[in-house]
Enzyme design. Structure first.
Site, PDB file in Angstrom:
ATOM      1  N   ARG A 120       0.821  -1.238   0.000  1.00 29.61           N
ATOM      2  CA  ARG A 120       0.000   0.000   0.000  1.00 29.61           C
ATOM      3  C   ARG A 120       0.846   1.275   0.000  1.00 29.61           C
ATOM      4  NH1 ARG A 120      -3.361  -2.902   3.919  1.00 29.61           N
ATOM      5  NH2 ARG A 120      -5.005  -3.923   2.728  1.00 29.61           N
ATOM      6  N   LYS A 142       4.101  11.053 -11.848  1.00 32.98           N
ATOM      7  CA  LYS A 142       3.177  10.253 -12.668  1.00 32.98           C
ATOM      8  C   LYS A 142       3.804   8.879 -12.848  1.00 32.98           C
ATOM      9  CE  LYS A 142       0.528  13.316 -15.649  1.00 32.98           C
ATOM     10  NZ  LYS A 142       0.317  13.727 -17.048  1.00 32.98           N
ATOM     11  N   GLU A 184      11.087  16.667 -25.451  1.00 33.67           N
ATOM     12  CA  GLU A 184      10.353  17.142 -24.260  1.00 33.67           C
ATOM     13  C   GLU A 184      10.874  18.505 -23.803  1.00 33.67           C
ATOM     14  OE1 GLU A 184       7.640  15.615 -23.305  1.00 33.67           O
ATOM     15  OE2 GLU A 184       7.851  13.441 -23.493  1.00 33.67           O
ATOM     16  N   LYS A 226       9.069  22.098 -15.076  1.00 36.29           N
ATOM     17  CA  LYS A 226       8.214  20.988 -14.649  1.00 36.29           C
ATOM     18  C   LYS A 226       7.863  21.109 -13.169  1.00 36.29           C
ATOM     19  CE  LYS A 226       6.579  16.562 -15.106  1.00 36.29           C
ATOM     20  NZ  LYS A 226       6.694  15.277 -15.759  1.00 36.29           N
ATOM     21  N   GLU A 236      -3.208  17.249 -12.227  1.00 37.35           N
ATOM     22  CA  GLU A 236      -3.613  17.575 -13.599  1.00 37.35           C
ATOM     23  C   GLU A 236      -5.099  17.927 -13.741  1.00 37.35           C
ATOM     24  OE1 GLU A 236      -1.455  15.355 -16.705  1.00 37.35           O
ATOM     25  OE2 GLU A 236      -3.332  15.296 -17.799  1.00 37.35           O
ATOM     26  N   ARG A 240      -1.269  21.544 -15.589  1.00 34.81           N
ATOM     27  CA  ARG A 240      -0.422  20.378 -15.906  1.00 34.81           C
ATOM     28  C   ARG A 240      -0.815  19.726 -17.231  1.00 34.81           C
ATOM     29  NH1 ARG A 240       2.103  15.782 -11.819  1.00 34.81           N
ATOM     30  NH2 ARG A 240       3.339  14.759 -13.443  1.00 34.81           N
ATOM     31  N   ASN A 244       0.926  17.904 -21.890  1.00 37.52           N
ATOM     32  CA  ASN A 244       0.547  16.875 -22.860  1.00 37.52           C
ATOM     33  C   ASN A 244       0.538  17.381 -24.297  1.00 37.52           C
ATOM     34  OD1 ASN A 244      -0.093  14.539 -21.131  1.00 37.52           O
ATOM     35  ND2 ASN A 244      -1.535  15.978 -20.230  1.00 37.52           N
ATOM     36  N   HIS A 247       0.882  14.962 -27.117  1.00 36.62           N
ATOM     37  CA  HIS A 247       0.753  13.606 -26.580  1.00 36.62           C
ATOM     38  C   HIS A 247      -0.527  12.895 -27.026  1.00 36.62           C
ATOM     39  CE1 HIS A 247       4.148  14.894 -24.241  1.00 36.62           C
ATOM     40  NE2 HIS A 247       4.188  13.794 -23.515  1.00 36.62           N
ATOM     41  N   HIS A 251       0.525   9.526 -28.300  1.00 31.00           N
ATOM     42  CA  HIS A 251       0.143   8.250 -27.695  1.00 31.00           C
ATOM     43  C   HIS A 251      -0.579   7.367 -28.722  1.00 31.00           C
ATOM     44  CE1 HIS A 251       0.308   9.863 -23.278  1.00 31.00           C
ATOM     45  NE2 HIS A 251       1.496   9.605 -23.785  1.00 31.00           N
ATOM     46  N   HIS A 264       8.948   7.192 -27.404  1.00 30.64           N
ATOM     47  CA  HIS A 264       7.944   8.120 -26.899  1.00 30.64           C
ATOM     48  C   HIS A 264       8.244   9.553 -27.376  1.00 30.64           C
ATOM     49  CE1 HIS A 264       5.106   9.987 -24.175  1.00 30.64           C
ATOM     50  NE2 HIS A 264       6.078  10.749 -23.699  1.00 30.64           N
TER      51      HIS A 264
HETATM   52  P1  NAD Z   1      13.390   4.150 -21.926  1.00 33.74           P
HETATM   53  O1  NAD Z   1      13.178   4.125 -20.485  1.00 33.74           O
HETATM   54  O2  NAD Z   1      12.872   3.005 -22.729  1.00 33.74           O
HETATM   55  O3  NAD Z   1      14.956   4.307 -22.211  1.00 33.74           O
HETATM   56  C1  NAD Z   1      15.400   4.406 -23.524  1.00 33.74           C
HETATM   57  C2  NAD Z   1      16.495   3.367 -23.855  1.00 33.74           C
HETATM   58  O4  NAD Z   1      17.736   3.846 -23.389  1.00 33.74           O
HETATM   59  C3  NAD Z   1      16.306   2.004 -23.247  1.00 33.74           C
HETATM   60  O5  NAD Z   1      16.744   1.015 -24.140  1.00 33.74           O
HETATM   61  C4  NAD Z   1      17.208   2.057 -22.032  1.00 33.74           C
HETATM   62  O6  NAD Z   1      17.628   0.785 -21.613  1.00 33.74           O
HETATM   63  C5  NAD Z   1      18.368   2.852 -22.564  1.00 33.74           C
HETATM   64  N1  NAD Z   1      19.139   3.596 -21.598  1.00 33.74           N
HETATM   65  C6  NAD Z   1      18.662   4.262 -20.518  1.00 33.74           C
HETATM   66  N2  NAD Z   1      19.649   4.961 -19.953  1.00 33.74           N
HETATM   67  C7  NAD Z   1      20.766   4.736 -20.677  1.00 33.74           C
HETATM   68  C8  NAD Z   1      22.094   5.207 -20.595  1.00 33.74           C
HETATM   69  N3  NAD Z   1      22.465   6.111 -19.692  1.00 33.74           N
HETATM   70  N4  NAD Z   1      22.998   4.750 -21.508  1.00 33.74           N
HETATM   71  C9  NAD Z   1      22.614   3.889 -22.465  1.00 33.74           C
HETATM   72  N5  NAD Z   1      21.371   3.430 -22.611  1.00 33.74           N
HETATM   73  C10 NAD Z   1      20.450   3.853 -21.718  1.00 33.74           C
HETATM   74  O7  NAD Z   1      12.793   5.461 -22.596  1.00 33.74           O
HETATM   75  P2  NAD Z   1      12.655   6.980 -22.094  1.00 33.74           P
HETATM   76  O8  NAD Z   1      12.618   7.780 -23.322  1.00 33.74           O
HETATM   77  O9  NAD Z   1      13.604   7.295 -21.034  1.00 33.74           O
HETATM   78  O10 NAD Z   1      11.210   7.014 -21.408  1.00 33.74           O
HETATM   79  C11 NAD Z   1      10.042   6.800 -22.152  1.00 33.74           C
HETATM   80  C12 NAD Z   1       8.944   6.401 -21.191  1.00 33.74           C
HETATM   81  O11 NAD Z   1       8.735   7.460 -20.258  1.00 33.74           O
HETATM   82  C13 NAD Z   1       7.621   6.143 -21.857  1.00 33.74           C
HETATM   83  O12 NAD Z   1       7.077   4.963 -21.347  1.00 33.74           O
HETATM   84  C14 NAD Z   1       6.769   7.344 -21.465  1.00 33.74           C
HETATM   85  O13 NAD Z   1       5.417   7.035 -21.391  1.00 33.74           O
HETATM   86  C15 NAD Z   1       7.337   7.675 -20.117  1.00 33.74           C
HETATM   87  N6  NAD Z   1       7.123   9.070 -19.711  1.00 33.74           N
HETATM   88  C16 NAD Z   1       6.653   9.289 -18.477  1.00 33.74           C
HETATM   89  C17 NAD Z   1       6.478  10.582 -18.017  1.00 33.74           C
HETATM   90  C18 NAD Z   1       6.015  10.834 -16.620  1.00 33.74           C
HETATM   91  O14 NAD Z   1       5.730  11.983 -16.287  1.00 33.74           O
HETATM   92  N7  NAD Z   1       5.954   9.824 -15.771  1.00 33.74           N
HETATM   93  C19 NAD Z   1       6.797  11.659 -18.856  1.00 33.74           C
HETATM   94  C20 NAD Z   1       7.304  11.406 -20.117  1.00 33.74           C
HETATM   95  C21 NAD Z   1       7.463  10.086 -20.536  1.00 33.74           C
HETATM   96  N1  GLY Z   2       4.767  14.209 -18.679  1.00 33.24           N
HETATM   97  C1  GLY Z   2       3.529  14.825 -18.365  1.00 33.24           C
HETATM   98  C2  GLY Z   2       3.344  15.109 -16.915  1.00 33.24           C
HETATM   99  O1  GLY Z   2       4.167  14.786 -16.102  1.00 33.24           O
HETATM  100  O2  GLY Z   2       2.360  15.662 -16.554  1.00 33.24           O
END
Ligand code: NAD
Ligand code: GLY
Length: 362
Positions: A120, A142, A184, A226, A236, A240, A244, A247, A251, A264
């Site tokens: 929890r 998020k 971003e 941010k 949001e 916030r 998006n 997005h 998405h 992404h």
């Molecule tokens: P990811 O986490 O898939 O990482 C990208 C690639 O880089 C992967 O293959 C990973 O293994 C590799 N990698 C990571 N760090 C590395 C490093 N230092 N050196 C070499 N390789 C490395 O992708 P991402 O772009 O970081 O994140 C995308 C995800 O984030 C999506 O799922 C998206 O929905 C999410 N997201 C979330 C939020 C939020 O607010 N929570 C905001 C934007 C995106």
């Molecule tokens: N990446 C969108 C948010 O954090 O609200």
């Protein structure tokens, strides 16, 4: 090192930004209610940074459980989440055991969601290693996994205890991933920070070359944007939503092509071009502004043409967007470069026209 704060009352937390921070055990140790952590990472990042992080923690007397997951957006799902729970339970992780997300947005979102629901709710810390995670996903709480019917459809708002943003980890990041993170940063310029947009126009080559000063500035300015937005509207209900931009389309692209086909950040880039085109079609911004947006994204080596999925398929996928209210899709559109707003008053004909004219056979 620079430290920003996400101001959320008694849940406020620091974002530490600097070089070599994963060696600085005290940044993590200062936030632990118990000297035990579970580091969650993936098979790509583990050989690069897991040993460094764990040995730093162990030298500070902290017990470390390591959980190494398969790499990829396609694994951001229930099965992988359950693997985390299996490992936490097997290793007798307790309510005071802190989870540490060592990786990009996929690891961050999975770990945050696991932390929100395991026993929890247990504490977690973000140690982002992609540019996208440093400038966006590690900040703001998020957390989510994907569903075959929609991106990030199951999750929780759950804030970390700290974000340790070590820009040195970006030295090993593949070029395509770096560009995805730049998408971003451009988003912040477009929605609320026109000076930053101009800075990006001038410095995009330095960012692509991973110049330390340029990276540090872009990460700090993005995190500042941010943090301000999250402090104003954690859940949001208002401002916030502007984060998006691109997005709703993005998405749909990710789900429509199959998770992981486009990154992404790439889908968001093409989505921001569609949002800019739609804004112009509705008489909100000029053609010159659309050209500026497209040119900057293209210079950042990002896709500026969305794939042709078919208009009905786009509309269906966008109908699953989290911003849908009363069955109506809401869009983030531009009033100018540096000012965005949310609307559900998009004429169907304009939207269909954009989806026909501005998508290409991938
Ligand atoms: P990811 O986490 O898939 O990482 C990208 C690639 O880089 C992967 O293959 C990973 O293994 C590799 N990698 C990571 N760090 C590395 C490093 N230092 N050196 C070499 N390789 C490395 O992708 P991402 O772009 O970081 O994140 C995308 C995800 O984030 C999506 O799922 C998206 O929905 C999410 N997201 C979330 C939020 C939020 O607010 N929570 C905001 C934007 C995106
Ligand atoms: N990446 C969108 C948010 O954090 O609200």
């Amino acid at each position: 090192m620079q430290t920003l704060t996400v101001a959320l009352g008694d849940r406020s937390y620091p974002i530490h930004i600097g070089v070599g921070l994963i060696h600085k055990t005290q940044l993590i140790a200062a936030n632990l209610p118990q000297k035990k952590v579970a580091v969650i990472t993936n098979a790509t990042i583990a050989p690069l940074y897991l040993a460094t992080l764990t040995s730093a923690l162990k030298s500070g007397g902290i017990e470390v459980v390591s959980i190494v997951l398969p790499d990829g957006e396609a694994y951001k799902n229930w099965e992988t989440l359950n693997r985390i729970f299996d490992a936490l339970l097997t290793n007798r992780c307790e309510r005071k055991t802190t989870l540490i997300a060592l990786g990009g947005g996929v690891i961050g979102d999975l770990t945050g969601f696991a932390a929100a629901v395991y026993l929890r709710g247990v504490p977690y810390i973000q140690v982002p290693t992609t540019l996208l995670a440093l400038v966006d996903s590690a900040v703001g709480g998020k957390t989510a996994i994907n569903h075959p019917l929609g991106k990030n459809m199951v999750g929780a708002f759950y804030q970390p205890r700290a974000v340790i943003a070590d820009t040195e980890t970006l030295n090993t990041l593949p070029e395509r991933e770096l560009a995805a993170g730049i998408a971003e940063t451009i988003k912040y310029g477009l929605i609320r920070d026109p000076e930053f947009f101009v800075w990006l126009e001038k410095n995009i080559a330095r960012l692509l070359a991973c110049e330390p000063d340029a990276l540090a500035y872009a990460v700090e300015r993005s995190c500042r944007n941010k943090a301000e937005i999250v402090a104003l509207d954690e859940h949001e209900h208002g401002v916030r939503t502007l984060l998006n931009l691109g997005h709703t389309f993005g998405h749909a692209i990710e789900a429509g092509l199959g998770y992981g086909t486009w990154l992404h950040g790439e889908a968001v880039a093409a989505g921001m071009v569609l949002a800019a085109e739609l804004s112009q079609q509705m008489g909100l911004i000029s053609r010159q502004d659309v050209t500026r947006v497209t040119a900057l994204l293209a210079r950042a080596k990002l896709p500026v043409s969305a794939p042709e999925l078919g208009v009905e398929r786009y509309l269906d996928l966008m109908g699953h967007d989290k911003k849908v209210e009363g069955g109506k899709v809401r869009f983030v559109l531009l009033k100018s470069i540096g000012e965005a707003f949310v609307t559900d008053l998009v004429p169907d004909a304009a939207l269909r026209d954009i989806l026909v004219r501005r998508t290409v056979n991938a």
